[in-house]
Design a protein around this motif. Structure first.
Motif, PDB file in Angstrom:
ATOM      1  N   LEU A 125       0.830  -1.207   0.000  1.00  0.00           N
ATOM      2  CA  LEU A 125       0.000   0.000   0.000  1.00  0.00           C
ATOM      3  C   LEU A 125       0.863   1.255   0.000  1.00  0.00           C
ATOM      4  O   LEU A 125       0.592   2.224  -0.719  1.00  0.00           O
ATOM      5  CB  LEU A 125      -0.931   0.004   1.208  1.00  0.00           C
ATOM      6  CG  LEU A 125      -2.139  -0.930   1.157  1.00  0.00           C
ATOM      7  CD1 LEU A 125      -2.830  -0.981   2.510  1.00  0.00           C
ATOM      8  CD2 LEU A 125      -3.136  -0.492   0.086  1.00  0.00           C
ATOM      9  N   LYS A 126       1.914   1.233   0.828  1.00  0.00           N
ATOM     10  CA  LYS A 126       2.822   2.388   0.887  1.00  0.00           C
ATOM     11  C   LYS A 126       3.472   2.640  -0.463  1.00  0.00           C
ATOM     12  O   LYS A 126       3.538   3.782  -0.943  1.00  0.00           O
ATOM     13  CB  LYS A 126       3.909   2.144   1.935  1.00  0.00           C
ATOM     14  CG  LYS A 126       3.423   2.255   3.383  1.00  0.00           C
ATOM     15  CD  LYS A 126       4.581   2.004   4.339  1.00  0.00           C
ATOM     16  CE  LYS A 126       4.137   2.093   5.794  1.00  0.00           C
ATOM     17  NZ  LYS A 126       5.267   1.810   6.718  1.00  0.00           N
ATOM     18  N   ALA A 127       3.967   1.577  -1.075  1.00  0.00           N
ATOM     19  CA  ALA A 127       4.651   1.714  -2.370  1.00  0.00           C
ATOM     20  C   ALA A 127       3.679   2.187  -3.451  1.00  0.00           C
ATOM     21  O   ALA A 127       4.019   3.041  -4.278  1.00  0.00           O
ATOM     22  CB  ALA A 127       5.274   0.375  -2.762  1.00  0.00           C
ATOM     23  N   PHE A 128       2.454   1.630  -3.437  1.00  0.00           N
ATOM     24  CA  PHE A 128       1.447   2.020  -4.430  1.00  0.00           C
ATOM     25  C   PHE A 128       1.071   3.488  -4.257  1.00  0.00           C
ATOM     26  O   PHE A 128       0.940   4.227  -5.240  1.00  0.00           O
ATOM     27  CB  PHE A 128       0.209   1.134  -4.288  1.00  0.00           C
ATOM     28  CG  PHE A 128      -0.857   1.413  -5.302  1.00  0.00           C
ATOM     29  CD1 PHE A 128      -0.772   0.884  -6.580  1.00  0.00           C
ATOM     30  CD2 PHE A 128      -1.947   2.213  -4.992  1.00  0.00           C
ATOM     31  CE1 PHE A 128      -1.757   1.144  -7.530  1.00  0.00           C
ATOM     32  CE2 PHE A 128      -2.918   2.490  -5.926  1.00  0.00           C
ATOM     33  CZ  PHE A 128      -2.824   1.950  -7.202  1.00  0.00           C
ATOM     34  N   GLU A 162      -2.355   6.270   4.828  1.00  0.00           N
ATOM     35  CA  GLU A 162      -3.360   6.173   5.884  1.00  0.00           C
ATOM     36  C   GLU A 162      -4.344   7.345   5.851  1.00  0.00           C
ATOM     37  O   GLU A 162      -5.478   7.218   6.305  1.00  0.00           O
ATOM     38  CB  GLU A 162      -2.693   6.109   7.263  1.00  0.00           C
ATOM     39  CG  GLU A 162      -1.946   4.817   7.532  1.00  0.00           C
ATOM     40  CD  GLU A 162      -2.876   3.608   7.648  1.00  0.00           C
ATOM     41  OE1 GLU A 162      -4.103   3.820   7.778  1.00  0.00           O
ATOM     42  OE2 GLU A 162      -2.387   2.475   7.593  1.00  0.00           O
ATOM     43  N   ASP A 163      -3.906   8.495   5.312  1.00  0.00           N
ATOM     44  CA  ASP A 163      -4.779   9.663   5.239  1.00  0.00           C
ATOM     45  C   ASP A 163      -5.916   9.461   4.237  1.00  0.00           C
ATOM     46  O   ASP A 163      -6.961  10.115   4.333  1.00  0.00           O
ATOM     47  CB  ASP A 163      -3.981  10.911   4.850  1.00  0.00           C
ATOM     48  CG  ASP A 163      -2.929  11.261   5.900  1.00  0.00           C
ATOM     49  OD1 ASP A 163      -3.078  10.816   7.051  1.00  0.00           O
ATOM     50  OD2 ASP A 163      -1.971  11.974   5.552  1.00  0.00           O
ATOM     51  N   VAL A 164      -5.699   8.594   3.277  1.00  0.00           N
ATOM     52  CA  VAL A 164      -6.725   8.293   2.266  1.00  0.00           C
ATOM     53  C   VAL A 164      -6.811   6.773   2.082  1.00  0.00           C
ATOM     54  O   VAL A 164      -6.916   6.271   0.970  1.00  0.00           O
ATOM     55  CB  VAL A 164      -6.408   8.983   0.915  1.00  0.00           C
ATOM     56  CG1 VAL A 164      -6.757  10.446   0.932  1.00  0.00           C
ATOM     57  CG2 VAL A 164      -4.922   8.813   0.555  1.00  0.00           C
ATOM     58  N   ARG A 165      -6.773   6.065   3.174  1.00  0.00           N
ATOM     59  CA  ARG A 165      -6.642   4.604   3.146  1.00  0.00           C
ATOM     60  C   ARG A 165      -7.729   3.926   2.303  1.00  0.00           C
ATOM     61  O   ARG A 165      -7.439   3.035   1.509  1.00  0.00           O
ATOM     62  CB  ARG A 165      -6.663   4.040   4.569  1.00  0.00           C
ATOM     63  CG  ARG A 165      -6.492   2.530   4.606  1.00  0.00           C
ATOM     64  CD  ARG A 165      -6.476   1.959   6.004  1.00  0.00           C
ATOM     65  NE  ARG A 165      -6.375   0.522   5.964  1.00  0.00           N
ATOM     66  CZ  ARG A 165      -5.245  -0.149   5.822  1.00  0.00           C
ATOM     67  NH1 ARG A 165      -4.098   0.494   5.734  1.00  0.00           N
ATOM     68  NH2 ARG A 165      -5.234  -1.457   5.775  1.00  0.00           N
ATOM     69  N   THR A 166      -8.989   4.340   2.485  1.00  0.00           N
ATOM     70  CA  THR A 166     -10.084   3.692   1.772  1.00  0.00           C
ATOM     71  C   THR A 166      -9.887   3.780   0.263  1.00  0.00           C
ATOM     72  O   THR A 166     -10.057   2.792  -0.464  1.00  0.00           O
ATOM     73  CB  THR A 166     -11.430   4.334   2.153  1.00  0.00           C
ATOM     74  OG1 THR A 166     -11.619   4.221   3.568  1.00  0.00           O
ATOM     75  CG2 THR A 166     -12.584   3.650   1.450  1.00  0.00           C
ATOM     76  N   LEU A 167      -9.501   4.967  -0.220  1.00  0.00           N
ATOM     77  CA  LEU A 167      -9.275   5.144  -1.657  1.00  0.00           C
ATOM     78  C   LEU A 167      -8.080   4.327  -2.139  1.00  0.00           C
ATOM     79  O   LEU A 167      -8.142   3.690  -3.198  1.00  0.00           O
ATOM     80  CB  LEU A 167      -9.040   6.628  -1.973  1.00  0.00           C
ATOM     81  CG  LEU A 167     -10.221   7.574  -1.774  1.00  0.00           C
ATOM     82  CD1 LEU A 167      -9.777   9.011  -1.997  1.00  0.00           C
ATOM     83  CD2 LEU A 167     -11.352   7.212  -2.725  1.00  0.00           C
ATOM     84  N   VAL A 168      -7.005   4.342  -1.366  1.00  0.00           N
ATOM     85  CA  VAL A 168      -5.788   3.635  -1.778  1.00  0.00           C
ATOM     86  C   VAL A 168      -6.028   2.122  -1.801  1.00  0.00           C
ATOM     87  O   VAL A 168      -5.600   1.434  -2.734  1.00  0.00           O
ATOM     88  CB  VAL A 168      -4.607   3.979  -0.847  1.00  0.00           C
ATOM     89  CG1 VAL A 168      -3.375   3.175  -1.227  1.00  0.00           C
ATOM     90  CG2 VAL A 168      -4.295   5.470  -0.922  1.00  0.00           C
ATOM     91  N   VAL A 169      -6.706   1.606  -0.792  1.00  0.00           N
ATOM     92  CA  VAL A 169      -6.994   0.165  -0.760  1.00  0.00           C
ATOM     93  C   VAL A 169      -7.826  -0.234  -1.969  1.00  0.00           C
ATOM     94  O   VAL A 169      -7.560  -1.251  -2.626  1.00  0.00           O
ATOM     95  CB  VAL A 169      -7.716  -0.220   0.544  1.00  0.00           C
ATOM     96  CG1 VAL A 169      -8.256  -1.643   0.454  1.00  0.00           C
ATOM     97  CG2 VAL A 169      -6.767  -0.113   1.739  1.00  0.00           C
ATOM     98  N   ALA A 170      -8.857   0.560  -2.296  1.00  0.00           N
ATOM     99  CA  ALA A 170      -9.708   0.254  -3.446  1.00  0.00           C
ATOM    100  C   ALA A 170      -8.906   0.261  -4.746  1.00  0.00           C
ATOM    101  O   ALA A 170      -9.042  -0.643  -5.587  1.00  0.00           O
ATOM    102  CB  ALA A 170     -10.858   1.250  -3.530  1.00  0.00           C
TER     103      ALA A 170
END
Length: 473
Positions: free
Chosen positions: A320-323, A432-440
């Motif tokens: 997630l961090k790298a993406f 983590e500030d935009v976790r939901t968007l990044v995970v999707a």
């Protein structure tokens, strides 16, 4: 023997004719997919009302990707796990069991229910009593007993002089269940009421009023509204059949039939009979065949997607961090946002204490630290909302950080307020500030990678001529 061979020939001819009418539209790693299966899936997912309807050409790739994932799940052995087998068998049986029950089976069960009910009712039949109750505790004092007796006698005298029973019951009866219905209980049978009440109600004639009598609940007066014998089966036939359907008793009847057949032929077991029934059902109803196949494949798809995409994306912190780092520009904000907390306290001194408590700590640990410091016992000293705030989300943040002219609604018991954090002008600091968007987005990225791998791993062959005949043959 000749007759058997003739029947076999007829059956094979029928099978061949169906195969010719339902050609193979594609092969996934050598496994054929019929045109009818593709049509079932296409039509179901592109019916009227579907927002994102596809044409056949657009749908082919979606269908192939779906089948590739199912193939991967089967290669991974997911279909051999006990959890999968149990869940699929449960769904399969829900579809099959009701189909095993014939109209004759339903009628037989309806007669069984009728006969059991008739036996419970017995020769005394059914009665419909209305009653007035003056409640009396079994441990009541002599004074309380005397007062209750005076009251019930007074009610009885009023009834004898012509007072309306239903009106009086509604007004004075202390049985809340029947008082609102004018004291009427409804038709009942023997063995339901306490003995004292039952003896009285069966001794009365229709329209007759009992004298006051005592039961474990208190004093009663009964008016017998009606009395009858249980009607014949045909009178209740339709109601019993509706009862069977409403209670989903078809499955219960089917299980009884399966048990009976296994007992009659010990060489068979329940699963053998279910599979035989499934085969017959699928031959007669191809939509049922595809419905069960769809559920089978859907279970596999869920499990393999969970493993390869959904859970993996949620738990892969480094990924997630790298993406996020690679795609950070995508998450830039048009307007600044506030990363921090908006809080309310009972004591003024806690306004600054909150800030000191989290100063220097990583943002993700603020919540736990505040809870253990201020709300670690039965007293909730502070109320906190933590997050990344845009304008309009929180009145305190809007007023204190974004300098908006907004009215903050105070919280009773927490008169003091504060905000603490920092303004992020260009965009998020971390995923983590935009976790939901990044995970999707990361899930979508992983799925694209996975599908590309599956396309390389499994050979896909599509018969364009058959594809051109979809819904047009």
């Amino acid at each position: 023997m000749k007759i058997r061979m003739t029947l076999l020939s007829l059956f094979l001819c029928g099978t061949m004719a169906y195969a010719q009418n339902d050609p193979v539209i594609m092969r996934i790693n050598g496994k054929p997919v019929s045109r009818s299966e593709f049509e079932y899936s296409f039509n179901k997912n592109n019916m009227d009302g579907v927002l994102d309807r596809k044409n056949v050409k657009e749908y082919v790739d979606l269908f192939i990707n779906y089948k590739l994932k199912v193939m991967a799940a089967m290669d991974a052995g997911i279909d051999t796990t006990m959890s999968f087998k149990n869940e699929f068998a449960g769904y399969r049986d829900q579809q099959i069991l009701p189909a095993l029950v014939t109209d004759a089976d339903l009628l037989k069960e309806a007669r069984n229910i009728y006969e059991m009910t008739k036996e419970q009712i017995g020769d005394r039949g059914l009665v419909n009593p209305a009653h007035i109750l003056i409640m009396l505790n079994q441990n009541a004092t002599k004074e309380e007993q005397a007062a209750a007796k005076v009251r019930i006698d007074s009610i009885y005298n009023a009834l004898k002089k012509g007072a309306d029973f239903a009106e009086l019951a509604t007004r004075v009866s202390q049985d809340p269940g029947s008082a609102s219905r004018g004291g009427e209980i409804g038709f009942t049978r023997q063995g339901v009421m306490v003995k004292e009440f039952e003896d009285q109600m069966f001794a009365l004639k229709k329209g007759e009023l009992s004298k006051p009598f005592l039961s474990p609940f208190g004093y009663h007066i009964i008016l017998l509204k009606d009395k009858k014998q249980f009607e014949p089966f045909e009178y209740h036939r339709e109601d019993i059949l509706k009862f069977i359907e409403a209670r989903n008793l078809r499955e219960h009847i089917a299980e009884q039939l399966l048990t009976q057949r296994v007992n009659e032929n010990p060489s068979l077991n329940r699963e053998d009979l279910i599979l035989q029934a499934l085969d017959s059902l699928e031959r007669a109803d191809h939509e049922m065949k595809f419905l069960i196949q769809e559920y089978h494949d859907g279970l596999l798809l869920y499990e393999i997607s969970n493993e390869k995409v959904w859970n993996r994306a949620a738990k892969d912190t480094e990924g997630l961090k790298a993406f996020f780092k690679k795609n950070k520009k995508k998450y830039a904000w048009a307007e600044p946002r506030f990363k921090g907390i908006a809080y309310r306290t009972q004591q003024q001194s806690d306004v600054e204490a909150v800030k000191k408590c989290v100063k220097g700590l990583p943002f993700e640990k603020w919540g736990e630290k505040l809870a253990s410091t201020f709300n670690n016992d039965s007293i909730i000293r502070i109320r906190v909302e933590k997050g990344v705030f845009d304008k309009g989300r929180n009145a305190l943040v809007d007023r204190e950080i974004f300098k908006q002219q907004v009215e903050d609604q105070p919280l009773e018991g927490y008169p003091y307020t504060g905000v603490y954090g920092k303004v992020l002008k260009k965009g998020p600091e971390s995923h983590e500030d935009v976790r939901t968007l990044v995970v999707a987005d990361y899930q979508e990225f992983l799925e694209q990678q996975w599908v590309a791998e599956l396309r390389k791993k499994y050979k896909v062959e599509v018969d364009q001529k058959v594809l051109d005949t979809v819904n047009n043959h």
